[in-house]
Design an enzyme around this catalytic site. Structure first.
Site, PDB file in Angstrom:
ATOM      1  N   GLU A  17       0.681  -1.075   0.016  1.00 43.89           N
ATOM      2  CA  GLU A  17      -0.262   0.010   0.067  1.00 43.89           C
ATOM      3  C   GLU A  17       1.215   0.809   0.060  1.00 43.89           C
ATOM      4  O   GLU A  17       1.974   1.216   0.820  1.00 43.89           O
ATOM      5  CB  GLU A  17      -0.678  -0.112   1.489  1.00 43.89           C
ATOM      6  CG  GLU A  17      -1.699   1.140   1.144  1.00 43.89           C
ATOM      7  CD  GLU A  17      -2.491   1.376   2.607  1.00 43.89           C
ATOM      8  OE1 GLU A  17      -3.676   1.062   3.056  1.00 43.89           O
ATOM      9  OE2 GLU A  17      -1.914   1.820   3.562  1.00 43.89           O
ATOM     10  N   ARG A 105     -15.745   2.762   3.381  1.00 44.60           N
ATOM     11  CA  ARG A 105     -16.594   3.822   3.318  1.00 44.60           C
ATOM     12  C   ARG A 105     -15.836   5.314   3.919  1.00 44.60           C
ATOM     13  O   ARG A 105     -16.332   6.360   3.005  1.00 44.60           O
ATOM     14  CB  ARG A 105     -17.445   4.087   4.449  1.00 44.60           C
ATOM     15  CG  ARG A 105     -19.035   4.893   4.724  1.00 44.60           C
ATOM     16  CD  ARG A 105     -18.825   5.023   6.840  1.00 44.60           C
ATOM     17  NE  ARG A 105     -17.603   5.442   7.747  1.00 44.60           N
ATOM     18  CZ  ARG A 105     -17.632   5.010   9.362  1.00 44.60           C
ATOM     19  NH1 ARG A 105     -19.110   4.800   9.174  1.00 44.60           N
ATOM     20  NH2 ARG A 105     -16.822   5.442   9.696  1.00 44.60           N
ATOM     21  N   LYS A 162     -20.959  -6.657   3.444  1.00 46.58           N
ATOM     22  CA  LYS A 162     -20.046  -5.522   2.623  1.00 46.58           C
ATOM     23  C   LYS A 162     -19.747  -7.347   1.572  1.00 46.58           C
ATOM     24  O   LYS A 162     -19.911  -6.765   0.343  1.00 46.58           O
ATOM     25  CB  LYS A 162     -18.817  -5.352   2.771  1.00 46.58           C
ATOM     26  CG  LYS A 162     -18.924  -4.063   3.576  1.00 46.58           C
ATOM     27  CD  LYS A 162     -17.530  -3.390   3.618  1.00 46.58           C
ATOM     28  CE  LYS A 162     -16.881  -3.647   5.089  1.00 46.58           C
ATOM     29  NZ  LYS A 162     -15.755  -2.428   5.549  1.00 46.58           N
TER      30      LYS A 162
HETATM   31  P1  FAD Z   1     -17.901   0.687   6.662  1.00 50.46           P
HETATM   32  O1  FAD Z   1     -17.872  -0.718   6.422  1.00 50.46           O
HETATM   33  O2  FAD Z   1     -18.865   0.988   5.941  1.00 50.46           O
HETATM   34  O3  FAD Z   1     -17.685   0.344   8.983  1.00 50.46           O
HETATM   35  C1  FAD Z   1     -17.895   1.518   9.319  1.00 50.46           C
HETATM   36  C2  FAD Z   1     -18.159   1.486  10.717  1.00 50.46           C
HETATM   37  O4  FAD Z   1     -20.216   1.078  10.652  1.00 50.46           O
HETATM   38  C3  FAD Z   1     -18.435  -0.304  11.437  1.00 50.46           C
HETATM   39  O5  FAD Z   1     -17.827   0.533  13.105  1.00 50.46           O
HETATM   40  C4  FAD Z   1     -19.257  -0.823  10.951  1.00 50.46           C
HETATM   41  O6  FAD Z   1     -18.861  -1.766  11.670  1.00 50.46           O
HETATM   42  C5  FAD Z   1     -20.756   0.091  10.510  1.00 50.46           C
HETATM   43  N1  FAD Z   1     -21.278  -0.301  10.063  1.00 50.46           N
HETATM   44  C6  FAD Z   1     -21.135  -1.350   8.494  1.00 50.46           C
HETATM   45  N2  FAD Z   1     -22.551  -1.071   8.061  1.00 50.46           N
HETATM   46  C7  FAD Z   1     -23.259  -0.677   8.215  1.00 50.46           C
HETATM   47  C8  FAD Z   1     -24.609  -1.139   8.313  1.00 50.46           C
HETATM   48  N3  FAD Z   1     -25.140  -0.979   7.547  1.00 50.46           N
HETATM   49  N4  FAD Z   1     -25.245  -0.685   9.750  1.00 50.46           N
HETATM   50  C9  FAD Z   1     -24.774  -0.595  10.840  1.00 50.46           C
HETATM   51  N5  FAD Z   1     -23.426  -0.068  10.993  1.00 50.46           N
HETATM   52  C10 FAD Z   1     -22.472  -0.807  10.278  1.00 50.46           C
HETATM   53  N6  FAD Z   1     -10.078   5.404   4.216  1.00 50.46           N
HETATM   54  C11 FAD Z   1      -9.820   6.567   3.864  1.00 50.46           C
HETATM   55  O7  FAD Z   1     -10.274   7.673   3.405  1.00 50.46           O
HETATM   56  N7  FAD Z   1      -8.609   6.289   2.595  1.00 50.46           N
HETATM   57  C12 FAD Z   1      -8.502   5.118   2.058  1.00 50.46           C
HETATM   58  O8  FAD Z   1      -7.570   4.618   1.076  1.00 50.46           O
HETATM   59  C13 FAD Z   1      -8.069   4.058   3.574  1.00 50.46           C
HETATM   60  N8  FAD Z   1      -8.247   3.053   3.025  1.00 50.46           N
HETATM   61  C14 FAD Z   1      -8.341   2.125   3.761  1.00 50.46           C
HETATM   62  C15 FAD Z   1      -7.647   0.314   3.810  1.00 50.46           C
HETATM   63  C16 FAD Z   1      -7.512  -0.823   4.518  1.00 50.46           C
HETATM   64  C17 FAD Z   1      -6.988  -1.710   4.022  1.00 50.46           C
HETATM   65  C18 FAD Z   1      -8.599  -0.351   6.058  1.00 50.46           C
HETATM   66  C19 FAD Z   1      -8.997  -1.310   6.859  1.00 50.46           C
HETATM   67  C20 FAD Z   1      -9.214   0.345   6.147  1.00 50.46           C
HETATM   68  C21 FAD Z   1      -8.813   1.725   5.810  1.00 50.46           C
HETATM   69  N9  FAD Z   1      -9.327   3.412   5.588  1.00 50.46           N
HETATM   70  C22 FAD Z   1      -8.975   3.966   4.638  1.00 50.46           C
HETATM   71  C23 FAD Z   1      -9.788   3.810   6.621  1.00 50.46           C
HETATM   72  C24 FAD Z   1     -11.590   3.880   7.034  1.00 50.46           C
HETATM   73  O9  FAD Z   1     -12.366   4.198   5.231  1.00 50.46           O
HETATM   74  C25 FAD Z   1     -11.886   3.576   7.974  1.00 50.46           C
HETATM   75  O10 FAD Z   1     -11.330   2.879   8.422  1.00 50.46           O
HETATM   76  C26 FAD Z   1     -13.569   3.589   7.892  1.00 50.46           C
HETATM   77  O11 FAD Z   1     -14.036   4.374   9.131  1.00 50.46           O
HETATM   78  C27 FAD Z   1     -14.383   3.213   7.603  1.00 50.46           C
HETATM   79  O12 FAD Z   1     -15.131   1.821   6.594  1.00 50.46           O
HETATM   80  P2  FAD Z   1     -14.984   0.885   5.972  1.00 50.46           P
HETATM   81  O13 FAD Z   1     -15.082   1.008   4.723  1.00 50.46           O
HETATM   82  O14 FAD Z   1     -14.258  -0.226   6.651  1.00 50.46           O
HETATM   83  O15 FAD Z   1     -16.588   1.523   7.032  1.00 50.46           O
END
Ligand code: FAD
Length: 284
Positions: A17, A105, A162
């Site tokens: 990354e 997200r 997801k």
């Molecule tokens: P989600 O999967 O949507 O989850 C977010 C939160 O909401 C979690 O607590 C989950 O349990 C909860 N949730 C999910 N779906 C629901 C639902 N339907 N109802 C109720 N609760 C729900 N951030 C950046 O800005 N740019 C990047 O490039 C980036 N790269 C990353 C790469 C990796 C491998 C990882 C692990 C994280 C990265 N992040 C990045 C950080 C990430 O954007 C944050 O951790 C963000 O807060 C959550 O994103 P997510 O896609 O996991 O969200």
């Protein structure tokens, strides 16, 4: 090559990354040259939360694909992004011949800014990308639970949303305790999720870096790490040396436990990652 093809073999696949730098793109390109010697299956590029460096991202993706001949995977987050803006970006990826995307997200911005709310969670973005493109979609997983989640179990239920929406690989948040990762894999499998789970490994290069990471996310520091941080707190060279040794041990243990891949959070620096790889290459 898409994610399914990349992770279809029996060998542990290496990936990196990187992030779009604020300055010194040439410095990033020279670090990438050094990383690319280890033949990564893909290089992923993070997505700036507030639209930072988005133009530069396309240039970097193109560089990796055409100059390094290596597969790329842009990260992409839906927070504060409209459906139209997302479709435009997906089109740009298509033009570049990109096959994979990490759908996120994104973090909720601290400041109160006007923000489009077309998507609430990453599962909705995964669904949207699946409907609009034939990209292979990766998603994020959190071995110690996402910081907003009330429990690991609730977080894994959301991870399942997801995967059900079309996610085909999980890349995890970094962790320092492999037991946490193995427990997570077990819990995820029990929910009926069978896609590859790729551990995120961050070589330790400084105390400041560890403190920053553990403040932003739920990541436990194992006792042995804590002890050495204390021991080397006044010696940056020793902490780097210790970080490489720790990374080598962590990766060897993961490989011996048959992970499908190792995804290195390089922080745009090749040294620590390549030193770890040099020491584990026979095991891969
Ligand atoms: P989600 O999967 O949507 O989850 C977010 C939160 O909401 C979690 O607590 C989950 O349990 C909860 N949730 C999910 N779906 C629901 C639902 N339907 N109802 C109720 N609760 C729900 N951030 C950046 O800005 N740019 C990047 O490039 C980036 N790269 C990353 C790469 C990796 C491998 C990882 C692990 C994280 C990265 N992040 C990045 C950080 C990430 O954007 C944050 O951790 C963000 O807060 C959550 O994103 P997510 O896609 O996991 O969200």
């Amino acid at each position: 090559m898409n994610l399914k093809e990349i992770y279809s073999g029996h060998k542990t696949v290496i990936s990196f990354e990187i992030f779009p730098p604020d300055t010194e793109i040439e410095k990033l390109y020279s670090e990438l040259d050094l990383l690319n010697i280890y033949k990564p299956a893909l290089i992923s590029l993070t997505y700036g939360a507030a639209g930072k460096n988005r133009g530069l991202s396309i240039e970097i993706l193109e560089h990796i694909k055409t100059q390094l001949n290596t597969e790329v995977m842009p990260h992409f987050s839906c927070i504060c992004n409209s459906k139209t803006m997302i479709e435009e970006s997906l089109l740009k990826f298509k033009k570049l011949g990109i096959e994979n995307i990490l759908a996120l997200r994104g973090d909720i911005p601290n400041e109160k800014i006007l923000c489009v709310k077309d998507f609430k969670y990453a599962n909705e973005l995964v669904e949207f990308i699946r409907q609009k493109t034939n990209l292979s979609i990766a998603v994020a997983g959190y071995p110690e639970g996402h910081i907003e989640s009330p429990s690991l179990d609730a977080d894994i239920n959301n991870l399942k949303r997801k995967i059900d929406a079309g996610g085909s690989v999980i890349y995890t948040q970094l962790f320092f305790d492999n037991e946490k990762f193995y427990r997570y894999v077990d819990l995820v499998r029990r929910k009926g999720i069978s896609v590859p789970i790729i551990p995120g490994v961050m070589p330790i290069i400084s105390i400041k870096q560890i403190e920053k990471m553990t403040k932003l996310a739920k990541i436990e520091i194992p006792k042995i790490l804590e002890k050495n941080i204390e021991k080397y707190k006044d010696s940056p060279d020793d902490i780097k040396k210790f970080g490489i040794e720790y990374g080598i041990e962590q990766c060897i243990d993961l490989v011996e436990n048959k992970v499908k891949g190792l995804h290195f959070y390089t922080l745009n620096k090749s040294k620590a990652t390549t030193e770890i790889l040099e020491n584990i290459k026979e095991k891969l």
